[in-house]
Design a protein around this motif. Structure first.
Motif, PDB file in Angstrom:
ATOM      1  N   LEU A  27       8.816   6.425   6.521  1.00 44.90           N
ATOM      2  CA  LEU A  27       7.927   5.287   6.747  1.00 44.90           C
ATOM      3  C   LEU A  27       6.674   5.456   5.893  1.00 44.90           C
ATOM      4  CD1 LEU A  27       8.055   4.977  10.653  1.00 44.90           C
ATOM      5  CD2 LEU A  27       9.277   3.545   9.004  1.00 44.90           C
ATOM      6  N   GLU A  28       6.145   4.350   5.400  1.00 43.42           N
ATOM      7  CA  GLU A  28       4.954   4.414   4.553  1.00 43.42           C
ATOM      8  C   GLU A  28       3.975   3.299   4.927  1.00 43.42           C
ATOM      9  OE1 GLU A  28       3.686   4.021  -0.173  1.00 43.42           O
ATOM     10  OE2 GLU A  28       5.775   3.766   0.444  1.00 43.42           O
ATOM     11  N   VAL A  29       2.713   3.663   5.179  1.00 46.84           N
ATOM     12  CA  VAL A  29       1.672   2.671   5.432  1.00 46.84           C
ATOM     13  C   VAL A  29       1.211   2.107   4.100  1.00 46.84           C
ATOM     14  CG1 VAL A  29      -0.635   2.258   6.354  1.00 46.84           C
ATOM     15  CG2 VAL A  29       0.914   3.814   7.548  1.00 46.84           C
ATOM     16  N   CYS A  30       1.289   0.787   3.965  1.00 52.67           N
ATOM     17  CA  CYS A  30       0.960   0.157   2.679  1.00 52.67           C
ATOM     18  C   CYS A  30      -0.376  -0.570   2.694  1.00 52.67           C
ATOM     19  CB  CYS A  30       2.063  -0.810   2.265  1.00 52.67           C
ATOM     20  SG  CYS A  30       2.242  -2.241   3.361  1.00 52.67           S
ATOM     21  N   GLY A  31      -1.008  -0.694   3.883  1.00 54.95           N
ATOM     22  CA  GLY A  31      -2.284  -1.388   3.926  1.00 54.95           C
ATOM     23  C   GLY A  31      -2.800  -1.536   5.343  1.00 54.95           C
ATOM     24  N   GLU A  32      -4.037  -2.030   5.448  1.00 59.94           N
ATOM     25  CA  GLU A  32      -4.656  -2.221   6.751  1.00 59.94           C
ATOM     26  C   GLU A  32      -5.673  -3.347   6.670  1.00 59.94           C
ATOM     27  OE1 GLU A  32      -7.704   0.899   7.685  1.00 59.94           O
ATOM     28  OE2 GLU A  32      -6.782   1.918   5.968  1.00 59.94           O
ATOM     29  N   ALA A  33      -5.996  -3.931   7.833  1.00 59.40           N
ATOM     30  CA  ALA A  33      -6.965  -5.018   7.907  1.00 59.40           C
ATOM     31  C   ALA A  33      -7.579  -5.057   9.293  1.00 59.40           C
ATOM     32  CB  ALA A  33      -6.300  -6.354   7.585  1.00 59.40           C
ATOM     33  N   ALA A  34      -8.779  -5.685   9.373  1.00 63.14           N
ATOM     34  CA  ALA A  34      -9.491  -5.753  10.644  1.00 63.14           C
ATOM     35  C   ALA A  34      -9.547  -7.151  11.234  1.00 63.14           C
ATOM     36  CB  ALA A  34     -10.916  -5.223  10.474  1.00 63.14           C
ATOM     37  N   ASP A  35      -9.202  -8.169  10.444  1.00 65.19           N
ATOM     38  CA  ASP A  35      -9.272  -9.533  10.966  1.00 65.19           C
ATOM     39  C   ASP A  35      -8.098 -10.363  10.448  1.00 65.19           C
ATOM     40  OD1 ASP A  35      -9.983 -10.829   8.404  1.00 65.19           O
ATOM     41  OD2 ASP A  35     -11.910  -9.836   8.662  1.00 65.19           O
ATOM     42  N   VAL A  36      -7.975 -11.574  10.985  1.00 61.65           N
ATOM     43  CA  VAL A  36      -6.823 -12.428  10.701  1.00 61.65           C
ATOM     44  C   VAL A  36      -6.750 -12.836   9.238  1.00 61.65           C
ATOM     45  CG1 VAL A  36      -5.758 -14.661  11.183  1.00 61.65           C
ATOM     46  CG2 VAL A  36      -6.649 -13.294  13.058  1.00 61.65           C
ATOM     47  N   ASP A  37      -7.866 -13.318   8.681  1.00 59.98           N
ATOM     48  CA  ASP A  37      -7.858 -13.820   7.305  1.00 59.98           C
ATOM     49  C   ASP A  37      -7.472 -12.742   6.303  1.00 59.98           C
ATOM     50  OD1 ASP A  37      -8.601 -16.289   8.253  1.00 59.98           O
ATOM     51  OD2 ASP A  37     -10.736 -16.017   7.855  1.00 59.98           O
ATOM     52  N   GLU A  38      -8.096 -11.568   6.446  1.00 56.55           N
ATOM     53  CA  GLU A  38      -7.790 -10.455   5.543  1.00 56.55           C
ATOM     54  C   GLU A  38      -6.341 -10.017   5.707  1.00 56.55           C
ATOM     55  OE1 GLU A  38      -9.557  -5.996   4.482  1.00 56.55           O
ATOM     56  OE2 GLU A  38      -9.833  -6.837   6.479  1.00 56.55           O
ATOM     57  N   ALA A  39      -5.885  -9.934   6.949  1.00 61.77           N
ATOM     58  CA  ALA A  39      -4.517  -9.502   7.212  1.00 61.77           C
ATOM     59  C   ALA A  39      -3.504 -10.459   6.603  1.00 61.77           C
ATOM     60  CB  ALA A  39      -4.279  -9.387   8.717  1.00 61.77           C
ATOM     61  N   LEU A  40      -3.714 -11.762   6.790  1.00 63.41           N
ATOM     62  CA  LEU A  40      -2.772 -12.740   6.263  1.00 63.41           C
ATOM     63  C   LEU A  40      -2.742 -12.708   4.741  1.00 63.41           C
ATOM     64  CD1 LEU A  40      -0.766 -14.955   6.924  1.00 63.41           C
ATOM     65  CD2 LEU A  40      -2.651 -16.595   6.971  1.00 63.41           C
ATOM     66  N   ARG A  41      -3.902 -12.559   4.128  1.00 61.61           N
ATOM     67  CA  ARG A  41      -3.966 -12.498   2.666  1.00 61.61           C
ATOM     68  C   ARG A  41      -3.188 -11.287   2.134  1.00 61.61           C
ATOM     69  NH1 ARG A  41      -7.201  -9.586  -0.533  1.00 61.61           N
ATOM     70  NH2 ARG A  41      -8.597  -9.035   1.193  1.00 61.61           N
ATOM     71  N   LEU A  42      -3.361 -10.139   2.782  1.00 57.83           N
ATOM     72  CA  LEU A  42      -2.688  -8.928   2.307  1.00 57.83           C
ATOM     73  C   LEU A  42      -1.197  -8.933   2.641  1.00 57.83           C
ATOM     74  CD1 LEU A  42      -5.413  -6.259   3.139  1.00 57.83           C
ATOM     75  CD2 LEU A  42      -4.704  -7.057   0.883  1.00 57.83           C
TER      76      LEU A  42
END
Length: 214
Positions: A27-42
Motif C-alpha cells: 500500500l502507498e499513500v499518495c496524498g493528503e488534504a484537510a478540506d473538501v475543495d483541496e481533497a476533490l482537486r487532488l
C-alpha cells in the motif's frame, strides 16, 4: 500498487495513518488534504485507489466530498473513518457512495483490514451496523424506533452538530461554505423536524446531542 489518499483536518491523525499504512509493503499513500475543495482537486488529479475520509473537515463535510466523487464517477473508492458513531453517519455515508465506515476508536490495525476489503470491492461495516441494516430490509422498509435525528438531511445534521459545539450562524456558514441565510433556514427546519418550541430549545438539544455523540 494500490494508492491511498487521506482526508482529515487533524495533521496528527494524517501523520499517524501515513505511518501505519507505510508499514504495509503493498500500500502507498499518495496524498493528503484537510478540506473538501483541496481533497476533490487532488483526487481528480491523483486518482487514488481509495480515499480515507473523515466526516468533519476543516471546510465542509466528508459526506459532501463522497457525493462529489460519486457524481463525477471518479474511480476512487471511499472509506469513512470518523469519531462519530456509525449509528449517526454510517448509513448516510453508504447512501452517499462510500464503501465502508469505521469508528476512530477502533485500533488503527482495523483500518488496514477495512482498506483491503474495500479495495476488493467489498463493503466494510461493523457486525452491529450490518445487522441493523439487514433488520431494516427484513422489516420491509424503515424500522421502528428510529431517532428523530434520522429525519434531518446531511446538511441539517451538520448544522445541528455545529450548533452543539457552540458555533454562531456566521461561523457555521463559513465552515460549510454557505450563506448565513441558508443556515438560518436549516435552523428553522431542524426546529420543526425535532418538534422544538424555540431556538433556545434547539441549542440545548444540540449541545446535549453533541455531548452524547461527539
Amino acid at each position: 500498487m494500490p494508492t491511498v489518499f487521506i482526508v482529515d483536518d487533524h495533521p496528527s491523525t494524517r501523520d499517524g495513518l501515513i505511518t501505519r499504512i507505510g508499514l504495509e509493503p503493498d500500500l502507498e499513500v499518495c496524498g493528503e488534504a484537510a478540506d473538501v475543495d483541496e481533497a476533490l482537486r487532488l483526487i481528480r488529479r491523483l486518482r487514488p485507489s481509495i480515499a480515507i475520509v473523515d466526516v468533519s473537515l476543516k471546510n465542509g463535510n466528508g459526506i459532501e466530498l463522497i457525493k462529489a466523487v460519486a457524481a463525477e464517477s471518479l474511480p476512487t473508492r471511499m472509506l469513512v473513518w470518523s469519531m462519530y458513531d456509525e449509528s449517526l453517519y454510517g448509513e448516510r455515508a453508504l447512501r452517499a457512495g462510500a464503501m465502508g465506515y469505521i469508528n476512530k476508536e477502533n485500533v488503527t490495525g482495523m483500518i488496514i483490514d477495512a482498506i483491503r476489503r474495500v479495495l476488493k470491492g467489498e463493503v466494510f461495516v461493523s457486525p452491529h451496523m450490518a445487522a441493523k441494516m439487514l433488520h431494516r430490509v427484513v422489516r420491509g422498509g424503515e424500522a421502528t424506533g428510529r431517532s428523530p435525528i434520522d429525519a434531518l438531511s446531511d446538511r441539517e445534521l451538520e448544522t445541528f452538530a455545529c450548533i452543539g459545539y457552540g458555533m454562531k450562524t456566521v461561523d457555521i456558514a463559513n465552515k460549510m461554505g454557505l450563506s448565513p441565510k441558508t443556515i438560518e433556514t436549516y435552523r428553522a427546519r431542524i426546529k420543526e423536524k425535532l418538534e422544538l418550541e424555540d431556538m433556545a430549545s434547539l441549542t440545548r438539544e444540540a449541545v446535549q446531542w453533541t455531548i452524547e455523540n461527539g
